[in-house]
Design a protein around this motif. Structure first.
Motif, PDB file in Angstrom:
ATOM      1  N   SER A 154       0.852  -1.183   0.000  1.00 27.21           N
ATOM      2  CA  SER A 154       0.000   0.000   0.000  1.00 27.21           C
ATOM      3  C   SER A 154       0.891   1.238   0.000  1.00 27.21           C
ATOM      4  N   GLY A 155       0.273   2.382  -0.282  1.00 25.02           N
ATOM      5  CA  GLY A 155       1.011   3.635  -0.221  1.00 25.02           C
ATOM      6  C   GLY A 155       1.410   4.215  -1.557  1.00 25.02           C
ATOM      7  N   GLY A 156       1.146   3.504  -2.628  1.00 20.91           N
ATOM      8  CA  GLY A 156       1.479   4.044  -3.938  1.00 20.91           C
ATOM      9  C   GLY A 156       0.542   5.170  -4.328  1.00 20.91           C
ATOM     10  N   GLY A 157       0.876   5.825  -5.423  1.00 27.09           N
ATOM     11  CA  GLY A 157       0.029   6.910  -5.886  1.00 27.09           C
ATOM     12  C   GLY A 157       0.747   7.792  -6.880  1.00 27.09           C
ATOM     13  N   LEU A 158       0.148   8.950  -7.124  1.00 26.91           N
ATOM     14  CA  LEU A 158       0.700   9.929  -8.058  1.00 26.91           C
ATOM     15  C   LEU A 158       1.339  11.062  -7.268  1.00 26.91           C
ATOM     16  N   VAL A 159       2.563  11.410  -7.623  1.00 30.99           N
ATOM     17  CA  VAL A 159       3.279  12.462  -6.921  1.00 30.99           C
ATOM     18  C   VAL A 159       4.116  13.240  -7.930  1.00 30.99           C
ATOM     19  N   GLN A 160       4.351  14.495  -7.640  1.00 29.53           N
ATOM     20  CA  GLN A 160       5.193  15.304  -8.510  1.00 29.53           C
ATOM     21  C   GLN A 160       6.670  15.002  -8.255  1.00 29.53           C
ATOM     22  N   ALA A 161       7.473  15.244  -9.254  1.00 29.42           N
ATOM     23  CA  ALA A 161       8.910  15.067  -9.093  1.00 29.42           C
ATOM     24  C   ALA A 161       9.403  15.887  -7.905  1.00 29.42           C
ATOM     25  N   GLY A 162      10.270  15.276  -7.123  1.00 23.07           N
ATOM     26  CA  GLY A 162      10.774  15.901  -5.919  1.00 23.07           C
ATOM     27  C   GLY A 162       9.980  15.564  -4.669  1.00 23.07           C
ATOM     28  N   GLY A 163       8.832  14.960  -4.853  1.00 25.17           N
ATOM     29  CA  GLY A 163       7.977  14.608  -3.733  1.00 25.17           C
ATOM     30  C   GLY A 163       8.381  13.301  -3.077  1.00 25.17           C
ATOM     31  N   SER A 164       7.563  12.885  -2.124  1.00 27.31           N
ATOM     32  CA  SER A 164       7.846  11.687  -1.339  1.00 27.31           C
ATOM     33  C   SER A 164       6.621  10.789  -1.249  1.00 27.31           C
ATOM     34  N   LEU A 165       6.885   9.510  -1.091  1.00 30.79           N
ATOM     35  CA  LEU A 165       5.855   8.517  -0.810  1.00 30.79           C
ATOM     36  C   LEU A 165       6.444   7.489   0.148  1.00 30.79           C
ATOM     37  N   THR A 205       8.889   5.910 -11.758  1.00 36.87           N
ATOM     38  CA  THR A 205       7.553   5.428 -12.077  1.00 36.87           C
ATOM     39  C   THR A 205       7.581   3.943 -12.410  1.00 36.87           C
ATOM     40  N   ALA A 206       6.780   3.165 -11.688  1.00 34.38           N
ATOM     41  CA  ALA A 206       6.760   1.715 -11.864  1.00 34.38           C
ATOM     42  C   ALA A 206       5.738   1.118 -10.921  1.00 34.38           C
ATOM     43  N   VAL A 207       5.490  -0.168 -11.103  1.00 35.75           N
ATOM     44  CA  VAL A 207       4.754  -0.941 -10.112  1.00 35.75           C
ATOM     45  C   VAL A 207       5.790  -1.501  -9.137  1.00 35.75           C
ATOM     46  N   GLY A 251       1.655  -5.809  -5.950  1.00 32.64           N
ATOM     47  CA  GLY A 251       2.231  -4.577  -6.465  1.00 32.64           C
ATOM     48  C   GLY A 251       1.373  -3.359  -6.207  1.00 32.64           C
ATOM     49  N   THR A 252       2.033  -2.217  -6.129  1.00 31.42           N
ATOM     50  CA  THR A 252       1.350  -0.942  -5.988  1.00 31.42           C
ATOM     51  C   THR A 252       1.982   0.044  -6.968  1.00 31.42           C
ATOM     52  N   GLN A 253       1.135   0.802  -7.651  1.00 33.08           N
ATOM     53  CA  GLN A 253       1.607   1.696  -8.697  1.00 33.08           C
ATOM     54  C   GLN A 253       2.147   2.992  -8.098  1.00 33.08           C
ATOM     55  N   VAL A 254       3.319   3.374  -8.540  1.00 34.25           N
ATOM     56  CA  VAL A 254       3.899   4.669  -8.195  1.00 34.25           C
ATOM     57  C   VAL A 254       4.110   5.427  -9.500  1.00 34.25           C
TER      58      VAL A 254
END
Length: 123
Positions: free
Chosen positions: A7-18, A91-93, A116-119
């Motif tokens: 869990s915890g994947g998602g869409l983020v801008q470059a420079g961000g964190s997950l 960017t990947a699963v 898998g979780t998508q980032v």
């Protein structure tokens, strides 16, 4: 039956964190290590980071060293991946794995895998 759930994947801008999490459920099992791998579209699955429960040593792919941190709880078969300074090429699963691999960097020897979780990192 053992299940690993990321869990915890998602869409983020470059420079961000997950922060990714991977938790095991089902029957009790033991493992010597847990790891994170990722697979981008059209590419082979690659190693990202791993942690050995013996001594707590960690290993990172060169591409993420200094930006990603793996941690976990052996007793709970839980592993985390803190990802900072994300880049579009991240960017990947992302898959977590658990088992007793002879070499943490390679998928051979990992007995259990998550779905898998998508980032996705936007530029």
């Amino acid at each position: 039956q053992v299940q690993l759930v990321e869990s915890g994947g998602g869409l983020v801008q470059a420079g961000g964190s997950l922060r990714l999490s991977c938790a095991a459920s089902g029957r009790t099992f033991s493992s010597d290590a847990m790891g994170w791998f990722r697979q981008a579209t059209g590419k082979e699955r690659e190693f990202v980071a791993g942690i050995s429960w013996s001594g707590g040593s960690t290993l990172y792919a060169d591409s993420v060293k200094g930006r990603f941190t793996i941690s976990g709880d052996n007793a709970k078969n839980t592993v985390y991946l803190q990802m900072n300074s994300l880049k579009p090429e991240d960017t990947a699963v992302y898959f977590c794995a658990a088992g007793s691999p002879p070499r943490i960097r390679f998928p051979t020897g990992y007995d259990y895998w998550g779905q898998g979780t998508q980032v996705t990192v936007s530029s």
